[in-house]
Design a protein around this motif. Structure first.
Motif, PDB file in Angstrom:
ATOM      1  N   ARG A  34       0.315  -1.042   0.265  1.00 41.13           N
ATOM      2  CA  ARG A  34      -0.048  -0.324   0.086  1.00 41.13           C
ATOM      3  C   ARG A  34       1.208   1.383   0.030  1.00 41.13           C
ATOM      4  NH1 ARG A  34      -2.625  -0.021   5.778  1.00 41.13           N
ATOM      5  NH2 ARG A  34      -0.886   0.297   7.512  1.00 41.13           N
ATOM      6  N   ARG A 121      -0.952   0.034  -3.716  1.00 37.57           N
ATOM      7  CA  ARG A 121      -1.714  -1.390  -3.806  1.00 37.57           C
ATOM      8  C   ARG A 121      -2.480  -2.033  -2.730  1.00 37.57           C
ATOM      9  NH1 ARG A 121      -0.690   0.638  -8.858  1.00 37.57           N
ATOM     10  NH2 ARG A 121      -1.689   0.527 -10.393  1.00 37.57           N
ATOM     11  N   GLU A 122      -3.979  -1.997  -2.616  1.00 36.28           N
ATOM     12  CA  GLU A 122      -3.725  -3.164  -1.495  1.00 36.28           C
ATOM     13  C   GLU A 122      -4.717  -4.503  -1.884  1.00 36.28           C
ATOM     14  OE1 GLU A 122      -5.094  -1.406   3.023  1.00 36.28           O
ATOM     15  OE2 GLU A 122      -4.834   0.413   1.242  1.00 36.28           O
ATOM     16  N   THR A 124      -7.414  -6.600  -1.405  1.00 37.47           N
ATOM     17  CA  THR A 124      -8.759  -5.986  -0.997  1.00 37.47           C
ATOM     18  C   THR A 124     -10.003  -7.006   0.026  1.00 37.47           C
ATOM     19  OG1 THR A 124     -10.041  -5.046  -2.966  1.00 37.47           O
ATOM     20  CG2 THR A 124      -9.349  -3.306  -2.035  1.00 37.47           C
ATOM     21  N   LEU A 137      -7.486  -5.727  -6.205  1.00 34.63           N
ATOM     22  CA  LEU A 137      -6.492  -4.535  -5.441  1.00 34.63           C
ATOM     23  C   LEU A 137      -7.596  -3.812  -5.450  1.00 34.63           C
ATOM     24  CD1 LEU A 137      -3.487  -5.538  -7.811  1.00 34.63           C
ATOM     25  CD2 LEU A 137      -4.186  -6.681  -5.782  1.00 34.63           C
ATOM     26  N   SER A 138      -7.116  -2.392  -4.341  1.00 29.06           N
ATOM     27  CA  SER A 138      -7.626  -1.492  -4.167  1.00 29.06           C
ATOM     28  C   SER A 138      -8.107  -0.885  -5.586  1.00 29.06           C
ATOM     29  CB  SER A 138      -7.126  -1.109  -3.188  1.00 29.06           C
ATOM     30  OG  SER A 138      -5.924  -0.464  -3.666  1.00 29.06           O
ATOM     31  N   GLU A 139      -7.551  -0.919  -6.650  1.00 30.66           N
ATOM     32  CA  GLU A 139      -7.768   0.419  -7.546  1.00 30.66           C
ATOM     33  C   GLU A 139      -8.642  -0.032  -8.814  1.00 30.66           C
ATOM     34  OE1 GLU A 139      -6.072   3.729  -8.205  1.00 30.66           O
ATOM     35  OE2 GLU A 139      -6.266   3.237  -5.667  1.00 30.66           O
ATOM     36  N   GLY A 140      -8.834  -1.335  -8.320  1.00 27.21           N
ATOM     37  CA  GLY A 140     -10.216  -2.175  -9.031  1.00 27.21           C
ATOM     38  C   GLY A 140      -9.470  -3.125 -10.225  1.00 27.21           C
ATOM     39  N   SER A 142      -6.873  -6.744 -10.891  1.00 28.13           N
ATOM     40  CA  SER A 142      -7.188  -7.650  -9.806  1.00 28.13           C
ATOM     41  C   SER A 142      -5.865  -8.839 -10.456  1.00 28.13           C
ATOM     42  CB  SER A 142      -8.343  -8.893 -10.424  1.00 28.13           C
ATOM     43  OG  SER A 142      -8.091  -8.835 -11.966  1.00 28.13           O
ATOM     44  N   ASP A 152       0.790  -9.837   5.912  1.00 30.11           N
ATOM     45  CA  ASP A 152       0.124  -8.157   6.331  1.00 30.11           C
ATOM     46  C   ASP A 152      -0.749  -7.496   7.506  1.00 30.11           C
ATOM     47  OD1 ASP A 152      -1.992  -9.756   5.911  1.00 30.11           O
ATOM     48  OD2 ASP A 152      -3.110  -8.636   4.909  1.00 30.11           O
TER      49      ASP A 152
END
Length: 498
Positions: A34, A121-122, A124, A137-140, A142, A152
């Motif tokens: 992240r 990024r994380e 999710t 992932l957090s930005e949409g 995969s 984590d």
């Protein structure tokens, strides 16, 4: 969808070390982190224990860390220092080095290897099936991976999403940690009150003639044991009130670099693996930072897991090899949890506990207890249960100075590429492991010195030793080779057909 053999959630010490181990084995690995860079606010962990330095030495990178840290006797139990300078290791000391510097140096090594890093990024969520894991992932975006490893942290999303239980003990104490500026010169050092132990120290210092010399002004590190257990996000006001309660002044604190709170909450994942999802580091275990074992245990989790995961991915070994990761590392974690709880109990601000602490300190000043506890706290006595046999079996292989047909060679040099090795110290040419030759190098060598293990002392010299990539001994034998084929098959896959 981007595909990788392994996706690692978290690019801290554990995630970085695991990525390096996998990359050395030629595995396509990616880290999802992240942070947008490797910068780490705060000091976090403060150093490395002897076994972790050895692990880094096995990969040929220990000198990078030794060049920036300060060698010191850092092993201790409940604030009782344990001198390990007489231990049979090339590194009979610890290394004072803040985690932010450890991560930076380790990331430099990983950057030299074939590792993809997805920053900013994380993870999710994820869904696993029989052939792999879909990672959201957090930005949409995969990713698709054969395996997902959660590195984590203690609040691990990976652990929670996998439904892995995290049993343990709730906190009994908490402390504030911070780096701040002060308008007044503070009272540096350790200070005890009825509420516990507190400490103030300068972040900027120099080592002159072996002594720590603090600079005037600058940032001050603060550690305050709280009179009441805190759980919320700490503020500068909390810190000010805590300083006034302990020192009668807050020294004009201002401009905090960071403020955090830690507790002695103690928990361990019930399982380190759920099919294609694995846990390592703080995601698998959390405990009080007393004794400085957290970062070290995470790095060693990674080194235990890396080569096993690589062999499964490369179809060298069956998937069942991954079960040995939990079987070996869970007991190590459980023991650390117990010893940190014991240390927290011994450090409580109570006259009766202080009397007990004095008695324990007296016991630890004796040679045998010092060696046993020093070996435990430094990680040098780790013993994986690989059955009965020679005392070396399941323990770290000493870094011996060998004589080989190609000249002098250290044992750790043989482990640089994270590959196993069969070391023959008997008659050259006595062993034939042709059916594993593509996976296990055979080295004929001579060694005439003593064989000694931390805490155990001298042991009988073996004729041959099978060393795993993590530096632990998988088989000890003689020219009869009893059990060697089974050990090779167990750890490095079935023999190649003739």
């Amino acid at each position: 969808m981007t595909e990788h053999a392994v996706v690692i959630a978290g690019g801290g010490p554990t995630g970085l070390m695991l990525a390096g181990e996998l990359a050395l084995a030629g595995v396509d690995v990616a880290i999802v982190e992240r942070r947008v860079n490797q910068d780490l606010p705060g000091s976090r962990a403060g150093g490395l224990h002897s076994r972790t330095i050895e692990v880094l030495d096995q990969r040929g990178i220990a000198d990078r860390f030794l060049a920036e840290g300060q060698k010191a006797q850092v092993a201790g139990f409940a604030a009782v220092r344990l001198d390990i300078s007489d231990f049979p290791t090339r590194h009979p000391y610890g290394l004072a080095l803040w985690q932010k510097h450890f991560e930076r140096i380790l990331a430099g090594w990983v950057g030299e290897l074939a590792v993809t890093v997805h920053r900013g990024r994380e993870v999710t969520g994820f869904a696993q099936d029989d052939t792999g894991v879909d990672v959201a992932l957090s930005e949409g975006e995969s990713l698709r991976a054969e395996y997902l490893v959660g590195c984590d942290g203690g609040r691990s999303l990976i652990r929670k999403a996998a439904g892995i239980e995290f049993p343990g003990w709730d906190p009994t104490t908490s402390a504030l940690l911070a780096e701040v500026e002060m308008t007044e010169e503070p009272q540096l050092g350790i200070h005890r009150t009825p509420s516990g132990m507190h400490a103030l120290g300068k972040v900027e210092y120099e080592i002159k003639d072996g002594e720590v010399v603090y600079k005037k002004g600058g940032t001050v590190g603060v550690m305050l044991t709280e009179s009441q257990i805190g759980t919320s996000e700490p503020t500068l006001r909390d810190l000010s009130e805590g300083l006034i309660a302990v020192y009668g002044t807050d020294y004009g604190i201002h401009s905090p670099t960071w403020i955090t709170r830690f507790t002695d909450m103690t928990r361990q994942a019930a399982a380190y693996r759920d099919r294609r999802v694995l846990l390592a580091g703080d995601a698998a275990h959390v405990h009080s930072p007393v004794g400085g074992q957290g970062l070290n245990m995470g790095v060693q989790d990674a080194v235990n897991l890396g080569w096993k995961l690589a062999q499964v991915i490369k179809r060298t070994s069956p998937e069942s090899l991954l079960d040995t990761y939990h079987a070996e590392r869970h007991p190590v974690g459980a023991r650390v949890l117990r010893n940190t709880m014991a240390q927290v109990a011994l450090m409580r601000p109570d006259d009766r506990i202080e009397a007990l602490r004095d008695n324990v300190a007296g016991l630890l000043s004796m040679d045998e207890p010092r060696k046993r506890y020093g070996a435990m706290m430094s990680g040098l006595d780790i013993h994986y249960d690989l059955g009965d046999g020679h005392p070396l079996l399941g323990r770290r292989m000493p870094d011996l100075d060998l004589v080989t047909p190609n000249g002098a060679l250290r044992v750790f040099t043989l482990l640089r590429d994270a590959r196993p090795v069969l070391l023959n110290l008997g008659e050259p040419g006595s062993f034939d492991i042709t059916q594993w030759a593509d996976r296990v190098p055979l080295i004929d060598a001579r060694y005439s010195g003593a064989w000694e293990l931390p805490a155990l002392g001298a042991v009988m010299a073996p004729t041959a030793v099978l060393i795993r990539p993590d530096g632990y001994v998988a088989w000890v034998g003689d020219l009869t080779q009893v059990g060697l084929a089974d050990a090779l098959t167990t750890w490095f896959g079935p023999p190649t057909a003739a």
